[in-house]
Structures are given as C-alpha cells and as structure tokens.
Design an enzyme around this catalytic site. Structure first.
Site, PDB file in Angstrom:
ATOM      1  N   GLU A 146       9.908  -2.276   4.152  1.00  0.00           N
ATOM      2  CA  GLU A 146       9.139  -2.164   2.899  1.00  0.00           C
ATOM      3  C   GLU A 146      10.044  -1.700   1.759  1.00  0.00           C
ATOM      4  OE1 GLU A 146       4.724  -0.994   4.610  1.00  0.00           O
ATOM      5  OE2 GLU A 146       6.176   0.592   4.273  1.00  0.00           O
ATOM      6  N   LYS A 183       5.314   6.604   2.075  1.00  0.00           N
ATOM      7  CA  LYS A 183       4.951   5.410   2.816  1.00  0.00           C
ATOM      8  C   LYS A 183       5.463   5.527   4.247  1.00  0.00           C
ATOM      9  CE  LYS A 183       5.341   1.282   1.233  1.00  0.00           C
ATOM     10  NZ  LYS A 183       4.081   0.945   1.906  1.00  0.00           N
ATOM     11  N   GLY A 222       0.834  -1.201   0.000  1.00  0.00           N
ATOM     12  CA  GLY A 222       0.000   0.000   0.000  1.00  0.00           C
ATOM     13  C   GLY A 222       0.867   1.249   0.000  1.00  0.00           C
TER      14      GLY A 222
HETATM   15  C1  5RP Z   1       3.088   1.083   6.323  1.00  0.00           C
HETATM   16  C2  5RP Z   1       2.767   1.671   5.009  1.00  0.00           C
HETATM   17  C3  5RP Z   1       1.401   1.450   4.481  1.00  0.00           C
HETATM   18  O1  5RP Z   1       1.479   0.802   3.249  1.00  0.00           O
HETATM   19  C4  5RP Z   1       0.730   2.776   4.328  1.00  0.00           C
HETATM   20  O2  5RP Z   1       0.725   3.419   5.591  1.00  0.00           O
HETATM   21  C5  5RP Z   1      -0.700   2.624   3.820  1.00  0.00           C
HETATM   22  O3  5RP Z   1      -1.478   1.976   4.785  1.00  0.00           O
HETATM   23  P1  5RP Z   1      -3.028   1.737   4.586  1.00  0.00           P
HETATM   24  O4  5RP Z   1      -3.177   0.756   3.472  1.00  0.00           O
HETATM   25  O5  5RP Z   1      -3.487   1.198   5.917  1.00  0.00           O
HETATM   26  O6  5RP Z   1      -3.658   3.070   4.282  1.00  0.00           O
HETATM   27  O7  5RP Z   1       3.558   2.311   4.364  1.00  0.00           O
HETATM   28  O8  5RP Z   1       4.384   1.446   6.732  1.00  0.00           O
END
Ligand code: 5RP
Length: 233
Positions: free
Chosen positions: A105, A96, A84
């Site tokens: 990630e 992110k 995501g």
């Molecule tokens: C976690 C991330 C997530 O991918 C990002 O925060 C998006 O999260 P969500 O899908 O809950 O909106 O980078 O470190």
C-alpha cells in the site's frame, strides 16, 4: 450510525477522482473493497482504466469485478490511489496495515500522483495511536527487532508500549504478509510524534516498513450516514 453505509458513501465519492484513461492504485481492506466493486460497475459501463492492486486479495476481487490489472513495474505512472485507513488525524497522517498490506500500500501510494483515503467517521482521531501500529519485519531475528522497536517507541514518548507478533486466525502460526514478512502490532495508546517515530522505526535493521503514512494522503473522504465529506490538503 451504520459504518457500512458510511464506507459505501466514501467509496462512491472517491469515484469522482477517477476518469477515463487513468491508472488507479487499488487499496486493501473492507472500505477499499467497496470502492473496487463500485469501480468495477463503472468499468462494466464503459470506463477505461487500469488497476494496480495493493494486495493479492484486492487483485482477486478486482479481477472478479472485471477490472484490467497491471503490475506496478509495468506502468509509467499511477494517477491516483484510493485506499482505506485504520486512523486519520487532522494533518492527514494515517495508521494503516490492519489488514497486513501496508508495504505494498505504501509503495503504491508513494508512487501515485494522488492518494485519496476513504474512511468512515470512526477512523477520525485527534491523535494517532489508539489502533495498534503495525510494523512489518523480516522473520529473521524478529524477537531482537521487536525489542528494538519497543526501545524506539519509548524514545518517541510512548511509555507503555506493547509489541505483539500478529498470528493467523487459528492463533498458532504467525500471520504472513503477501511478501512473506511478519507483522508486529504495537499498542501505543497515543503516538505524540508520528513523524519522529516513523523515522526511528526505519533505522532498525529488520524493519521492512511500518503503518505510519506521513505526508502521503492529500484527500480524505469521510463517509457519513448521508453522503460524504471531502477534505483536501
Ligand atoms: C490494510 C489497510 C486497510 O486500509 C485498513 O486496515 C482499513 O481497513 P478497513 O477499511 O477494513 O477498516 O491498511 O492493510
């Protein structure tokens, strides 16, 4: 508009990028978790893949979903990573780290043949910076690192930056990443030069990494109320 439905539709469309025999990077956050759960269903139906989790939380979910996991050091290749994002711009630059998993990630996305990003429509932005930029730092001398980050933000054309230590839910203790680092959330309002800022931040001793993902995503799947829009660079 239901963001939950959009996330589910984006996650479902990302399954098209996975096939038998692949090693798959498994992102973190609520959208990636939907993908992990859908992938688990396919595994239970006979799909043969190996998952590389980007966080302890994702590892737990993936195990519960029946996905075989390996550590990144124990595979030769990661064919695709599905993750995501907090923000995506028109050049597929990302913010992110909202969940605090940005370092793992980024390592896994960078090691992958392909990064596929799955988001709902609210994540699409003309310019990055509305969402506070997470920067992962060593706890040692983090107040000095925070000042240097503030200077870097200003030098990158962000006049009203605000740098805040992320705290756990109870508000008392600092939030710790899976690697034991702190997160400094940088409210920027707008980031006019994301690539330039990304470079500047990495020159600061104490900065482990930051949530700007530049040149990593090649596919962005935007979940819509009905179906999903697939965009490829
Ligand atoms: C976690 C991330 C997530 O991918 C990002 O925060 C998006 O999260 P969500 O899908 O809950 O909106 O980078 O470190």
């Amino acid at each position: 508009m239901s963001t939950a439905q959009q996330k589910a539709n984006a996650a479902a469309a990302a399954l098209d990028y996975v096939s038998d025999g692949m090693t798959v990077g498994l992102g973190s956050g609520s959208t990636a978790e939907v993908f992990v759960s859908k992938l688990g269903e396919q595994v239970r139906d006979g799909l043969n893949i190996v998952g590389i989790p980007t966080s302890e939380q994702t590892a737990k979910l993936a195990e519960e979903a029946g996905i075989t996991l390996k550590e990144i050091d124990h595979v030769d290749r990661v064919h695709v990573t599905v993750d995501g994002a907090d923000e995506v711009d028109g050049r597929f630059q990302l913010v992110k780290g909202g969940g605090g998993c940005l370092l793992r990630e980024k390592i896994i996305a960078h090691a992958s043949d392909l990064m596929v990003v799955i988001v709902d429509e609210t994540k699409l932005k003309a310019q990055l910076g509305d969402f506070p930029l997470p920067v992962e730092v060593d706890p040692f001398a983090f107040t000095i690192t925070a000042k240097k980050i503030y200077d870097a933000l200003r030098a990158s054309g962000i006049p009203h930056a605000d740098v805040n230590l992320r705290r756990r839910g109870d508000g008392l203790e600092p939030f710790l990443t899976d690697g034991g680092h702190y997160i400094l959330d940088c409210s920027c309002e707008a980031i006019p030069d994301a690539a330039g800022l990304a470079d500047r931040l990495l020159h600061i001793p104490g900065v482990i990494d930051h949530g700007l993902f530049i040149g990593l995503a090649r596919v962005v799947i935007v979940g819509e109320d009905r179906g999903a829009r697939v965009m490829e660079l």
